[in-house]
Design a protein around this motif. Structure first.
Motif, PDB file in Angstrom:
ATOM      1  N   LEU A  21       1.797  21.696  15.881  1.00  0.00           N
ATOM      2  CA  LEU A  21       2.148  20.740  16.934  1.00  0.00           C
ATOM      3  C   LEU A  21       2.668  19.434  16.330  1.00  0.00           C
ATOM      4  O   LEU A  21       3.700  18.906  16.756  1.00  0.00           O
ATOM      5  CB  LEU A  21       0.929  20.446  17.813  1.00  0.00           C
ATOM      6  CG  LEU A  21       1.096  19.311  18.830  1.00  0.00           C
ATOM      7  CD1 LEU A  21       1.997  19.751  19.980  1.00  0.00           C
ATOM      8  CD2 LEU A  21      -0.262  18.867  19.355  1.00  0.00           C
ATOM      9  N   ALA A  22       1.959  18.898  15.343  1.00  0.00           N
ATOM     10  CA  ALA A  22       2.366  17.632  14.731  1.00  0.00           C
ATOM     11  C   ALA A  22       3.758  17.755  14.119  1.00  0.00           C
ATOM     12  O   ALA A  22       4.605  16.867  14.293  1.00  0.00           O
ATOM     13  CB  ALA A  22       1.347  17.212  13.677  1.00  0.00           C
ATOM     14  N   VAL A 130       1.818   3.439  26.334  1.00  0.00           N
ATOM     15  CA  VAL A 130       0.781   4.068  25.518  1.00  0.00           C
ATOM     16  C   VAL A 130       0.603   5.495  26.028  1.00  0.00           C
ATOM     17  O   VAL A 130       0.057   5.711  27.107  1.00  0.00           O
ATOM     18  CB  VAL A 130      -0.554   3.298  25.608  1.00  0.00           C
ATOM     19  CG1 VAL A 130      -1.618   3.966  24.750  1.00  0.00           C
ATOM     20  CG2 VAL A 130      -0.365   1.834  25.202  1.00  0.00           C
ATOM     21  N   GLY A 131       1.107   6.462  25.255  1.00  0.00           N
ATOM     22  CA  GLY A 131       1.069   7.860  25.661  1.00  0.00           C
ATOM     23  C   GLY A 131      -0.037   8.642  24.971  1.00  0.00           C
ATOM     24  O   GLY A 131      -0.363   8.384  23.810  1.00  0.00           O
ATOM     25  N   LEU A 132      -0.599   9.602  25.695  1.00  0.00           N
ATOM     26  CA  LEU A 132      -1.642  10.483  25.172  1.00  0.00           C
ATOM     27  C   LEU A 132      -1.211  11.915  25.428  1.00  0.00           C
ATOM     28  O   LEU A 132      -1.083  12.338  26.580  1.00  0.00           O
ATOM     29  CB  LEU A 132      -2.975  10.201  25.870  1.00  0.00           C
ATOM     30  CG  LEU A 132      -4.163  11.058  25.433  1.00  0.00           C
ATOM     31  CD1 LEU A 132      -4.597  10.676  24.020  1.00  0.00           C
ATOM     32  CD2 LEU A 132      -5.323  10.891  26.414  1.00  0.00           C
ATOM     33  N   LEU A 133      -0.967  12.662  24.362  1.00  0.00           N
ATOM     34  CA  LEU A 133      -0.589  14.067  24.488  1.00  0.00           C
ATOM     35  C   LEU A 133      -1.857  14.912  24.498  1.00  0.00           C
ATOM     36  O   LEU A 133      -2.540  15.035  23.480  1.00  0.00           O
ATOM     37  CB  LEU A 133       0.334  14.493  23.336  1.00  0.00           C
ATOM     38  CG  LEU A 133       0.848  15.921  23.424  1.00  0.00           C
ATOM     39  CD1 LEU A 133       1.746  16.107  24.648  1.00  0.00           C
ATOM     40  CD2 LEU A 133       1.611  16.295  22.160  1.00  0.00           C
ATOM     41  N   ASN A 134      -2.152  15.467  25.648  1.00  0.00           N
ATOM     42  CA  ASN A 134      -3.366  16.266  25.823  1.00  0.00           C
ATOM     43  C   ASN A 134      -3.087  17.738  25.502  1.00  0.00           C
ATOM     44  O   ASN A 134      -3.291  18.625  26.325  1.00  0.00           O
ATOM     45  CB  ASN A 134      -3.912  16.104  27.244  1.00  0.00           C
ATOM     46  CG  ASN A 134      -5.268  16.738  27.403  1.00  0.00           C
ATOM     47  OD1 ASN A 134      -6.012  16.895  26.450  1.00  0.00           O
ATOM     48  ND2 ASN A 134      -5.585  17.129  28.624  1.00  0.00           N
ATOM     49  N   ALA A 135      -2.622  17.992  24.297  1.00  0.00           N
ATOM     50  CA  ALA A 135      -2.293  19.353  23.879  1.00  0.00           C
ATOM     51  C   ALA A 135      -3.554  20.195  23.777  1.00  0.00           C
ATOM     52  O   ALA A 135      -4.576  19.741  23.252  1.00  0.00           O
ATOM     53  CB  ALA A 135      -1.587  19.312  22.526  1.00  0.00           C
ATOM     54  N   GLN A 165      -0.588  10.019  30.332  1.00  0.00           N
ATOM     55  CA  GLN A 165      -0.947  11.275  29.682  1.00  0.00           C
ATOM     56  C   GLN A 165      -0.197  12.455  30.262  1.00  0.00           C
ATOM     57  O   GLN A 165       0.208  12.442  31.424  1.00  0.00           O
ATOM     58  CB  GLN A 165      -2.459  11.493  29.733  1.00  0.00           C
ATOM     59  CG  GLN A 165      -3.054  11.696  31.086  1.00  0.00           C
ATOM     60  CD  GLN A 165      -3.072  13.150  31.530  1.00  0.00           C
ATOM     61  OE1 GLN A 165      -3.041  14.073  30.722  1.00  0.00           O
ATOM     62  NE2 GLN A 165      -3.114  13.352  32.826  1.00  0.00           N
ATOM     63  N   ASP A 166      -0.008  13.474  29.423  1.00  0.00           N
ATOM     64  CA  ASP A 166       0.565  14.735  29.851  1.00  0.00           C
ATOM     65  C   ASP A 166       0.175  15.792  28.827  1.00  0.00           C
ATOM     66  O   ASP A 166      -0.221  15.454  27.710  1.00  0.00           O
ATOM     67  CB  ASP A 166       2.091  14.653  29.977  1.00  0.00           C
ATOM     68  CG  ASP A 166       2.631  15.662  30.975  1.00  0.00           C
ATOM     69  OD1 ASP A 166       2.599  16.877  30.671  1.00  0.00           O
ATOM     70  OD2 ASP A 166       3.056  15.257  32.071  1.00  0.00           O
ATOM     71  N   GLU A 167       0.324  17.046  29.212  1.00  0.00           N
ATOM     72  CA  GLU A 167      -0.022  18.153  28.324  1.00  0.00           C
ATOM     73  C   GLU A 167       1.164  18.605  27.474  1.00  0.00           C
ATOM     74  O   GLU A 167       0.992  19.403  26.556  1.00  0.00           O
ATOM     75  CB  GLU A 167      -0.556  19.328  29.149  1.00  0.00           C
ATOM     76  CG  GLU A 167      -1.859  18.986  29.847  1.00  0.00           C
ATOM     77  CD  GLU A 167      -2.325  20.081  30.782  1.00  0.00           C
ATOM     78  OE1 GLU A 167      -1.652  21.129  30.897  1.00  0.00           O
ATOM     79  OE2 GLU A 167      -3.382  19.877  31.409  1.00  0.00           O
ATOM     80  N   ALA A 168       2.366  18.133  27.792  1.00  0.00           N
ATOM     81  CA  ALA A 168       3.572  18.537  27.063  1.00  0.00           C
ATOM     82  C   ALA A 168       4.372  17.298  26.664  1.00  0.00           C
ATOM     83  O   ALA A 168       4.359  16.286  27.362  1.00  0.00           O
ATOM     84  CB  ALA A 168       4.420  19.465  27.928  1.00  0.00           C
ATOM     85  N   LEU A 172       5.858  13.788  28.861  1.00  0.00           N
ATOM     86  CA  LEU A 172       5.160  12.589  28.412  1.00  0.00           C
ATOM     87  C   LEU A 172       6.154  11.535  27.944  1.00  0.00           C
ATOM     88  O   LEU A 172       6.052  10.359  28.309  1.00  0.00           O
ATOM     89  CB  LEU A 172       4.157  12.913  27.308  1.00  0.00           C
ATOM     90  CG  LEU A 172       3.374  11.722  26.746  1.00  0.00           C
ATOM     91  CD1 LEU A 172       2.611  10.981  27.843  1.00  0.00           C
ATOM     92  CD2 LEU A 172       2.422  12.185  25.648  1.00  0.00           C
ATOM     93  N   LEU A 173       7.138  11.931  27.153  1.00  0.00           N
ATOM     94  CA  LEU A 173       8.151  10.970  26.700  1.00  0.00           C
ATOM     95  C   LEU A 173       8.950  10.409  27.867  1.00  0.00           C
ATOM     96  O   LEU A 173       9.305   9.226  27.873  1.00  0.00           O
ATOM     97  CB  LEU A 173       9.075  11.622  25.668  1.00  0.00           C
ATOM     98  CG  LEU A 173       8.449  11.936  24.309  1.00  0.00           C
ATOM     99  CD1 LEU A 173       9.451  12.667  23.415  1.00  0.00           C
ATOM    100  CD2 LEU A 173       7.931  10.681  23.622  1.00  0.00           C
TER     101      LEU A 173
END
Length: 193
Positions: A21-22, A130-135, A165-168, A172-173
């Motif tokens: 993912l990273a 400020v984004g949070l990727l909830n992968a 936040q979003d899962e993808a 998210l962007l």
């Protein structure tokens, strides 16, 4: 957004999905022409996101405290590598060099960086998304806790939307790019607080 600070772990978890993912995030930022600002390390998810961006031809700016340089942790392959005196200077550099913050899975250091970005936005030290990727549901508990803090009144209604936040990554962007800064604590009067 021309540059995004990515907060992530320096550890390499047993589950390979996180490292993959990273790397994919680094590659995607480079494809979009978005520079990466990150912790300057070559290990774990940090190294993976950096090499993903570098291999895709992207700009990679590392910011690392001098105490970590000597242990062969620093990524000398970065486009730019800023060596700073301490963690406080590192986080200030992340804020100064980026147009937004993206948190992907990580540990205690990642949480420190995320919460400082949220806190500084709340106060008014910056007006960046400020984004949070909830992968993989990694941050389900944290997102629930954030809601709990807001629902009980410890996060003001005006600040509830700071943490995006979003899962993808793509949505998210998009949410981060559409972010409209809120009314900060510095702009409020005592009766608003």
């Amino acid at each position: 957004m021309k540059r995004i600070a990515v907060y992530c772990g320096s550890a390499t978890p047993a589950d390979p999905r996180y490292v993959i993912l990273a790397r994919e995030i680094g590659e995607e930022l480079a494809r979009r022409g978005i520079g990466l600002v990150y912790g300057g390390g070559k290990l774990g998810l940090m190294g993976s996101v950096a090499y993903g961006a570098l291999d895709a031809g992207g700009e990679v700016i590392g910011v690392i405290p001098e105490a970590l340089v000597g242990g062969e942790v620093a990524n000398e392959d970065c486009t730019e590598l800023h060596v700073v005196a301490n963690m406080h200077q590192r986080k200030q550099a992340f804020t100064d060099l980026s147009d937004g913050f993206l948190t992907i899975p990580g540990g205690v250091g990642t949480m420190d960086e995320l919460w400082e970005a949220v806190s500084w936005a709340q106060l008014g030290y910056h007006a960046k998304p400020v984004g949070l990727l909830n992968a993989f549901g990694f941050y389900d508990g944290l997102i629930e806790f954030y809601r709990h803090m807001a629902d009980t009144g410890f996060i003001r209604e005006a600040h509830r939307g700071i943490l995006i936040q979003d899962e993808a990554l793509d949505p998210l962007l998009a949410k981060m790019a559409a972010y409209v800064p809120h009314r900060t604590i510095f702009q409020m009067k005592a009766e608003d607080l």
